[in-house]
Motif scaffolding. Structure first.
Motif, PDB file in Angstrom:
ATOM      1  N   UNK A   1       0.823  -1.210   0.000  1.00  0.00           N
ATOM      2  CA  UNK A   1       0.000   0.000   0.000  1.00  0.00           C
ATOM      3  C   UNK A   1       0.854   1.257   0.000  1.00  0.00           C
ATOM      4  N   UNK A   2       1.956   1.232   0.747  1.00  0.00           N
ATOM      5  CA  UNK A   2       2.842   2.400   0.797  1.00  0.00           C
ATOM      6  C   UNK A   2       3.477   2.666  -0.560  1.00  0.00           C
ATOM      7  N   UNK A   3       3.929   1.605  -1.225  1.00  0.00           N
ATOM      8  CA  UNK A   3       4.512   1.778  -2.551  1.00  0.00           C
ATOM      9  C   UNK A   3       3.482   2.345  -3.527  1.00  0.00           C
ATOM     10  N   UNK A   4       2.259   1.795  -3.488  1.00  0.00           N
ATOM     11  CA  UNK A   4       1.200   2.279  -4.372  1.00  0.00           C
ATOM     12  C   UNK A   4       0.899   3.750  -4.108  1.00  0.00           C
ATOM     13  N   UNK A   5       0.815   4.124  -2.844  1.00  0.00           N
ATOM     14  CA  UNK A   5       0.509   5.506  -2.478  1.00  0.00           C
ATOM     15  C   UNK A   5       1.574   6.487  -2.953  1.00  0.00           C
ATOM     16  N   UNK A   6       2.799   6.007  -3.084  1.00  0.00           N
ATOM     17  CA  UNK A   6       3.899   6.872  -3.521  1.00  0.00           C
ATOM     18  C   UNK A   6       4.156   6.768  -5.029  1.00  0.00           C
ATOM     19  N   UNK A   7       3.260   6.079  -5.745  1.00  0.00           N
ATOM     20  CA  UNK A   7       3.349   6.041  -7.199  1.00  0.00           C
ATOM     21  C   UNK A   7       4.207   4.949  -7.788  1.00  0.00           C
ATOM     22  N   UNK A   8       4.640   3.993  -6.964  1.00  0.00           N
ATOM     23  CA  UNK A   8       5.420   2.869  -7.476  1.00  0.00           C
ATOM     24  C   UNK A   8       4.500   1.754  -7.984  1.00  0.00           C
ATOM     25  N   UNK A   9       5.089   0.842  -8.750  1.00  0.00           N
ATOM     26  CA  UNK A   9       4.385  -0.354  -9.218  1.00  0.00           C
ATOM     27  C   UNK A   9       5.025  -1.558  -8.540  1.00  0.00           C
ATOM     28  N   UNK A  10       4.366  -2.144  -7.531  1.00  0.00           N
ATOM     29  CA  UNK A  10       4.932  -3.337  -6.894  1.00  0.00           C
ATOM     30  C   UNK A  10       4.938  -4.519  -7.861  1.00  0.00           C
ATOM     31  N   UNK A  11       6.023  -5.271  -7.844  1.00  0.00           N
ATOM     32  CA  UNK A  11       6.135  -6.474  -8.676  1.00  0.00           C
ATOM     33  C   UNK A  11       6.401  -7.659  -7.755  1.00  0.00           C
ATOM     34  N   UNK A  12       5.504  -8.631  -7.778  1.00  0.00           N
ATOM     35  CA  UNK A  12       5.630  -9.836  -6.965  1.00  0.00           C
ATOM     36  C   UNK A  12       5.577 -11.033  -7.913  1.00  0.00           C
ATOM     37  N   UNK A  13       6.051 -12.171  -7.471  1.00  0.00           N
ATOM     38  CA  UNK A  13       6.190 -13.291  -8.405  1.00  0.00           C
ATOM     39  C   UNK A  13       6.088 -14.626  -7.677  1.00  0.00           C
ATOM     40  N   UNK A  14       5.819 -15.685  -8.459  1.00  0.00           N
ATOM     41  CA  UNK A  14       5.783 -17.033  -7.915  1.00  0.00           C
ATOM     42  C   UNK A  14       7.065 -17.326  -7.165  1.00  0.00           C
ATOM     43  N   UNK A  15       6.948 -17.930  -5.968  1.00  0.00           N
ATOM     44  CA  UNK A  15       8.093 -18.005  -5.069  1.00  0.00           C
ATOM     45  C   UNK A  15       7.949 -19.221  -4.159  1.00  0.00           C
ATOM     46  N   UNK A  16       8.962 -19.463  -3.353  1.00  0.00           N
ATOM     47  CA  UNK A  16       8.890 -20.466  -2.291  1.00  0.00           C
ATOM     48  C   UNK A  16       8.803 -19.726  -0.958  1.00  0.00           C
ATOM     49  N   UNK A  17       7.993 -20.274  -0.043  1.00  0.00           N
ATOM     50  CA  UNK A  17       7.813 -19.636   1.264  1.00  0.00           C
ATOM     51  C   UNK A  17       7.840 -20.700   2.358  1.00  0.00           C
ATOM     52  N   UNK A  18       7.965 -20.242   3.596  1.00  0.00           N
ATOM     53  CA  UNK A  18       7.886 -21.161   4.729  1.00  0.00           C
ATOM     54  C   UNK A  18       6.449 -21.612   4.924  1.00  0.00           C
ATOM     55  N   UNK A  19       6.290 -22.886   5.297  1.00  0.00           N
ATOM     56  CA  UNK A  19       4.966 -23.482   5.458  1.00  0.00           C
ATOM     57  C   UNK A  19       4.866 -24.101   6.854  1.00  0.00           C
ATOM     58  N   UNK A  20       3.826 -23.747   7.597  1.00  0.00           N
ATOM     59  CA  UNK A  20       3.685 -24.205   8.975  1.00  0.00           C
ATOM     60  C   UNK A  20       3.504 -25.715   9.088  1.00  0.00           C
TER      61      UNK A  20
END
Length: 266
Positions: free
Chosen positions: A129-148
């Motif tokens: 939200x902060x990036x969007x509010x400041x005019x940036x374009x967030x880029x996220x991608x398929x990834x590996x994460x920790x799983x409980x």
């Protein structure tokens, strides 16, 4: 706000064991996005797939499958190799976008998301939200994460779309793939494949014979399932062919583009 997904099959040779970027397609897509943003203001979040960068190591190390403790050292290395591979692709994507004058900033899922049995259960989106509010374009991608439950798992770009849309309530969600939308068969191998203008229920999936190769993230069926969750919340999605020149520009400008709409409406 628009969430735009660019499939890994558009950016790379997804079924190849070689990690190569389709620089021509990437540059064209970047220029189409820039042209749209120059014409009309919009908040934009970009999600991209892992393609030939992330899928081979994830498959090799069976990331997301159950394992015993003796396998954990090897699994950790697999996690690291997969994470590093998708970061490399993201670097190429962001570099091409920046060259076109797009203010993109990478936000890796592994840095702020966790999962339980392969489903995202936590992610702090304040930074988005902060990036969007400041005019940036967030880029996220398929990834590996920790799983409980499974220790580690793969989170697809399609699941990221669902999570982001559920929490940020965009005006629209767009998926750019290497086909015109959803077919009952793979249109690249079947001349009699039937095109669907719209998908509105989970039962519709029974009509599919397999539209793409099923990879570690679920293929086309996986995409539709994620988007049907959003349809229940009143968020409409559209799957289009990002390989067709100007399709990305047109869909961002809400112009008519052939594709499959995922919606609960009539």
């Amino acid at each position: 706000m628009i969430i735009l997904k660019i499939g890994g099959s558009i950016l790379t040779e997804k079924d190849s064991n070689e990690s190569e970027v389709d620089t021509k397609s990437l540059k064209r897509i970047a220029s189409e996005i820039k042209a749209s943003l120059d014409k009309s203001f919009k908040e934009l979040i970009i999600v991209h797939g892992a393609g030939s960068f992330g899928h081979p190591p994830a498959k090799k190390y069976r990331i997301g499958e159950e394992f015993d403790k003796s396998e954990y050292p090897e699994k950790r290395i697999g996690f690291c190799e997969t994470q590093n591979a998708v970061k490399k692709l993201n670097m190429y994507v962001c570099e091409a976008f920046i060259e076109e004058g797009l203010p993109v900033v990478a936000v890796p899922a592994s840095s702020f998301m966790t999962a339980t049995n392969k489903r995202i259960t936590h992610g702090d989106l304040d930074q988005f939200k902060k990036y969007l509010n400041k005019g940036f374009i967030p880029v996220i991608y398929g990834d590996v994460v920790l799983d409980d439950e499974l220790e580690i798992c793969v989170i697809s770009g399609d699941q990221l779309i669902q999570y982001l849309a559920m929490n940020l309530n965009p005006e629209s969600v767009i998926l750019g793939t290497d086909v015109d939308g959803v077919y009952n068969k793979n249109p690249k191998t079947h001349d009699d494949a039937m095109f669907f203008d719209k998908f509105s229920s989970i039962e519709d999936l029974d009509t599919l014979e397999g539209t793409t190769n099923i990879d570690v993230t679920g293929g086309m069926v996986g995409k539709i399932k994620e988007l049907l969750y959003l349809a229940d919340l009143g968020i409409e999605s559209k799957i289009i062919n990002a390989e067709v020149e100007n399709n990305i520009y047109k869909v961002l400008e809400n112009e008519k583009v052939k594709g499959t709409v995922i919606s609960r409406g009539n």
